[in-house]
Design a protein around this motif. Sequence first.
Motif, PDB file in Angstrom:
ATOM      1  N   ILE A   1      -0.524  -5.297  -9.938  1.00  0.00           N
ATOM      2  CA  ILE A   1       0.403  -4.261 -10.359  1.00  0.00           C
ATOM      3  C   ILE A   1       1.781  -4.704  -9.894  1.00  0.00           C
ATOM      4  CG2 ILE A   1       0.931  -1.802 -10.354  1.00  0.00           C
ATOM      5  CD1 ILE A   1      -1.831  -2.535 -11.437  1.00  0.00           C
TER       6      ILE A   1
ATOM      7  N   ASN B   1      -7.413  -0.243  -8.247  1.00  0.00           N
ATOM      8  CA  ASN B   1      -6.655   0.137  -9.435  1.00  0.00           C
ATOM      9  C   ASN B   1      -7.470  -0.159 -10.692  1.00  0.00           C
ATOM     10  OD1 ASN B   1      -5.550  -2.817  -8.625  1.00  0.00           O
ATOM     11  ND2 ASN B   1      -5.499  -2.614 -10.839  1.00  0.00           N
TER      12      ASN B   1
ATOM     13  N   ASN C   1      -3.250   8.847  -4.426  1.00  0.00           N
ATOM     14  CA  ASN C   1      -3.780   8.781  -5.781  1.00  0.00           C
ATOM     15  C   ASN C   1      -2.623   8.932  -6.741  1.00  0.00           C
ATOM     16  OD1 ASN C   1      -6.927   8.821  -5.691  1.00  0.00           O
ATOM     17  ND2 ASN C   1      -6.288  10.341  -4.169  1.00  0.00           N
TER      18      ASN C   1
ATOM     19  N   GLY D   1      -6.654  -0.087 -15.080  1.00  0.00           N
ATOM     20  CA  GLY D   1      -5.624   0.200 -16.055  1.00  0.00           C
ATOM     21  C   GLY D   1      -5.775  -0.573 -17.347  1.00  0.00           C
TER      22      GLY D   1
ATOM     23  N   GLN E   1      -7.203  -0.879  -1.376  1.00  0.00           N
ATOM     24  CA  GLN E   1      -6.538  -0.524  -2.623  1.00  0.00           C
ATOM     25  C   GLN E   1      -7.461  -0.745  -3.807  1.00  0.00           C
ATOM     26  OE1 GLN E   1      -2.947  -2.861  -2.794  1.00  0.00           O
ATOM     27  NE2 GLN E   1      -2.234  -2.219  -0.780  1.00  0.00           N
TER      28      GLN E   1
ATOM     29  N   THR F   1      -1.968   2.929 -15.478  1.00  0.00           N
ATOM     30  CA  THR F   1      -2.730   2.458 -14.325  1.00  0.00           C
ATOM     31  C   THR F   1      -3.074   3.616 -13.417  1.00  0.00           C
ATOM     32  OG1 THR F   1      -1.487   0.374 -14.376  1.00  0.00           O
ATOM     33  CG2 THR F   1      -2.760   0.841 -12.403  1.00  0.00           C
ATOM     34  N   TYR F   2      -4.334   3.676 -13.020  1.00  0.00           N
ATOM     35  CA  TYR F   2      -4.740   4.597 -11.959  1.00  0.00           C
ATOM     36  C   TYR F   2      -4.740   3.819 -10.654  1.00  0.00           C
ATOM     37  CZ  TYR F   2      -7.809   7.016  -8.704  1.00  0.00           C
ATOM     38  OH  TYR F   2      -8.332   7.606  -7.573  1.00  0.00           O
ATOM     39  N   SER F   3      -4.110   4.383  -9.638  1.00  0.00           N
ATOM     40  CA  SER F   3      -3.988   3.720  -8.339  1.00  0.00           C
ATOM     41  C   SER F   3      -4.574   4.601  -7.255  1.00  0.00           C
ATOM     42  CB  SER F   3      -2.508   3.437  -8.033  1.00  0.00           C
ATOM     43  OG  SER F   3      -2.326   3.025  -6.693  1.00  0.00           O
ATOM     44  N   HIS F   4      -5.391   3.989  -6.408  1.00  0.00           N
ATOM     45  CA  HIS F   4      -5.956   4.696  -5.252  1.00  0.00           C
ATOM     46  C   HIS F   4      -5.810   3.801  -4.033  1.00  0.00           C
ATOM     47  CE1 HIS F   4      -8.559   7.190  -2.788  1.00  0.00           C
ATOM     48  NE2 HIS F   4      -9.253   6.108  -2.469  1.00  0.00           N
TER      49      HIS F   4
ATOM     50  N   GLN G   1       0.490  -3.316  -5.755  1.00  0.00           N
ATOM     51  CA  GLN G   1      -0.944  -3.223  -5.486  1.00  0.00           C
ATOM     52  C   GLN G   1      -1.659  -4.467  -5.971  1.00  0.00           C
ATOM     53  OE1 GLN G   1      -2.413   0.627  -6.523  1.00  0.00           O
ATOM     54  NE2 GLN G   1      -4.531   0.105  -6.151  1.00  0.00           N
ATOM     55  N   ASN G   2      -2.774  -4.774  -5.297  1.00  0.00           N
ATOM     56  CA  ASN G   2      -3.667  -5.850  -5.690  1.00  0.00           C
ATOM     57  C   ASN G   2      -2.962  -7.201  -5.728  1.00  0.00           C
ATOM     58  OD1 ASN G   2      -6.359  -6.542  -6.304  1.00  0.00           O
ATOM     59  ND2 ASN G   2      -5.830  -6.829  -8.445  1.00  0.00           N
TER      60      ASN G   2
END
Length: 998
Positions: A140, A740, A814, A742, A738, A759-762, A239-240
Amino acid sequence: MTLCVSARSFRSTLRTLKYSTALTACLLAAVPAMAQVTTGTIRGHVAGVGAGTVVEAVNPDTGFSRKVKTREDGSYALTGLRPGTYRITATGPDGVYEEVVRIQVAQSLVVDMDQLTSDIEEIVVVGKVRPGMELRTSEIGTNVTTEQIDMLPQGSRNFLNFARLAPGVRVSRDEFRQQFSGGAANAQGDSLAAGQTNVFIDGVSLKSNVQQGGIAGQDGSRGNPFSQLAVQEFKVLTQNFKAEFEQASSSVITAVTKSGSNEFEAEAFGLFARKNFTERNFFDKRDDRPKPDFSRNQFGASVSGPIIKDKLFFFLSYEGNFQDRSETVVPGVVTPEQQALLGFDPQEFAGTRTSPFREHLGFAKLTWDISQSQYAEVAVNVSRESDIRDFGGQNSLERANNIKNPVTSVRAKHEFSGDFFLNELTFDWRKSTFNPTPLNQEDPALNFRNVINLGGQSFRQEVQDVAFTLRDNVTFSDISWHGNHVVKAGIRVARVEADVEFGAFINPQFDFFDQPADDLDFSFPAEARLGVGDPNISVGNTQFGVFLQDDWEATDKLIFNIGIRWDYEGNMNNKNFVTPDDVAETMRLLQEMRDADTADALAQGFSVAPDAFDFRADDFISTGNNRSPFMKAIQPRLGVSYDVFGDESTVVFAGWGRSFDRTLFRVAAEESILNNFAQRVFLFSRDGSLRNGQETIAIDRLDGFTREALLTLVEEGNDPGREVRAVDNDLKPPRSDQFNLGVRQQVPMFETVFNFSATYSHIRGKNDIAFLPVNRSNFDRDDDGRLDVINTPRDFGPFNNVIVGVNGRKTRFNALFLTLDKPYSAEEGWGFNVAYTLSFAKQRGNTFNFDWINPFTAPFRPNAADERHRIVINGIVDLPWGLKLSTLTELGSGQPFQVTDLSQGFGRRAVIGNLGDHPGLFAFKQVDLRVQKDFEGDFFGGLEKLSVFVEAINLFNSNNFGGRDGFIPFQGENPNFGLPFSLAGPARTIQFGIKAKL
């Protein structure tokens, strides 16, 4: 890869790091290396060819080239490409294939060459550059281009401000803490946990090892960490991110600097803003205050070009940032009697004084294209700033500090490449110092209560961080096994030397009161304070990290990014510190009293408080050999992307990873300093009689207002009670897990292609440091539910508080990220980007937990990262008559505010730390606009282009508020509840600028 040590000795190396230098030498000798922190990769297929076809990438500006050979299936991977435009060619059986692409920092692009070129010599690069859009990745990330840095409006020329273009990233609007962060990371109150981020410039980390603020030189600074003029472009990774990125559990920025080329180029700019072009802010208008003085001049120049054509190049830049603000000293009104006792007129110190800020940023870089297979560069960065502040109100100009943040760094890099490998070796050295220096550090502080404060500041602070880092990384691009692999490995060894001085009341402070009832007036000081002991600590720390990353193209559609990282610090928590005997005895006694308290409570039928913290003294008593380095910083990282139709029009991606940060050494430094440095309070009277039951010292025994005079009275001074600060012997570094999921979609509209992503991010964070008092009982003692304070016997030392630090804080994040992007290109003349973030951020425990005294049992509550909605829009468009229009617009629901609810009483019944409602959907609104006019051609002595521009910061003068009053009293009402008391952004400011290019 050749292994230079046995398995047993390698395990020993990991445990003790004694052989890290030898191990590094072995790796340097045995394997080639590469890192993707700032360079990029182009991979793809050449139609109709097999193994051995040469694919070459050439940068036409510098002549830099890189060659590889195709694999059996015609695929290739060009690694280690510095950001820029490249002409990629390959000769197949039917002719020449060619693509011209622009690759950005840390990108991995897929370029399949299936179109023959009829005449390679007639290709014109300008206007035919294929946009470098990274679609088949699980990261991301958001690229910030050269055009955006150059054209988007902003007030401070701090390139970090553009990090807000990335969804999920927040940038502080505190003038003295220009920081960024991501996820739910949050320090305390409304501040950002910038310490959990990292910034890389040309692959070198700027992370501070000691200070808050994330970046060296940014803690408490009004300035910029690096010259924006020298930054070519950068990427924000939220992220990631891959395994080569270290020491960040939140967000990462990786930037690349400009380099010289075969063309001599020079650029100069000036940007200025004045009081006359600013609006009064909300509070100035509300309180009918005049517009404060303000001026800001930002200017700079760069020059670059060839020393030897196609071989050796230079780049030089300088930026100045000169700002003048004003502070007004307003002494209190005195009576004639007080005036006579003072012996001076306080109004002599009244008036408005200038608060000047001066910053100088210098950068120099040499790049040497030694041969087809070798490349080297050397760079030096220097930052110097001075900020005269901390006066105004009843603090005279004498009380000012000069905030200094000098930073110097030197970097050297060498690359060596072959057909299927690239070697990169980097060395860097950095020295940074945070040094608030009192303007009058030899003059004692004289505080005349409610009238005027004279003399120098009583606090002295100097924090120095010196880091030496050696990196060696490895990549191979010709590995075939169930697809094609680009495999990288790397090693990092750093030596950090930290020196911390934090001396409270090193410069003595004398307080004068006019209290006739206590026989006190301004003729002599009622109190004095003096710091005694050693306020210094110096510690060395060795950091070690290794990683392995495999970018596996399993099929033409499916790519896996598989990585693992391990980091080690030899002295993260000051392992050689020995807890003083009196402190250790006090903590052990405190444990006995708490245990007895609990046993007695249970015997009497009381239940132990549900938020009780199980304090074990030995967990916090350091013997000098019972603090082992943390060995479990193993960080697996996995990503996958699937190109549904094989044409990059629809890409589904997901990722999971673990990232460890580091615990700032200042946490351990304060443990040592607070145990070796104490404060003495001296009470004076006319004759040495008791005052309010306390003994005093006759004023005639004080031989002047000096440190030496107080030192002679130390034995008679009161010790107000030292604070014990202790950290867990098993302290762990912060970490985040992390996840994700998407999709990226190319959307054809208006005869162009837009790139959409969802994208869903957690993110789950843990191990953040939480401090809490342990001199409390374990169960409720009174009607208010207050936990009683346990007073330890003073035989062991005058300790008024015992504070311990534990890994007690956790965060939950989230979010949904939506972006729509069309990059700017000169050919089309426009570009824009929209980033929307829907986020839910919670936190358990605070930095200091004095209200809910066990962070492990505290409830999760929304924190200052919980800005529910945020939209960031940026755009650039070319208009007729040489005009350009650009905007950077931010809309947000605002941060929730902290509520302290005492309506049900004090103690555990009080609700402290809940956050109030979000202010509203568009509570934050800031529209920044820039209009630029370009004059091109050979004029004004050979200038290539002259540009004049005007920028409006907060064009519509929106009232954007920061903190709000969240206090609910025990009785009655607070009429100011929910009302703002601070701002989160400037009032409308107009600034003018000019740029010239040769």
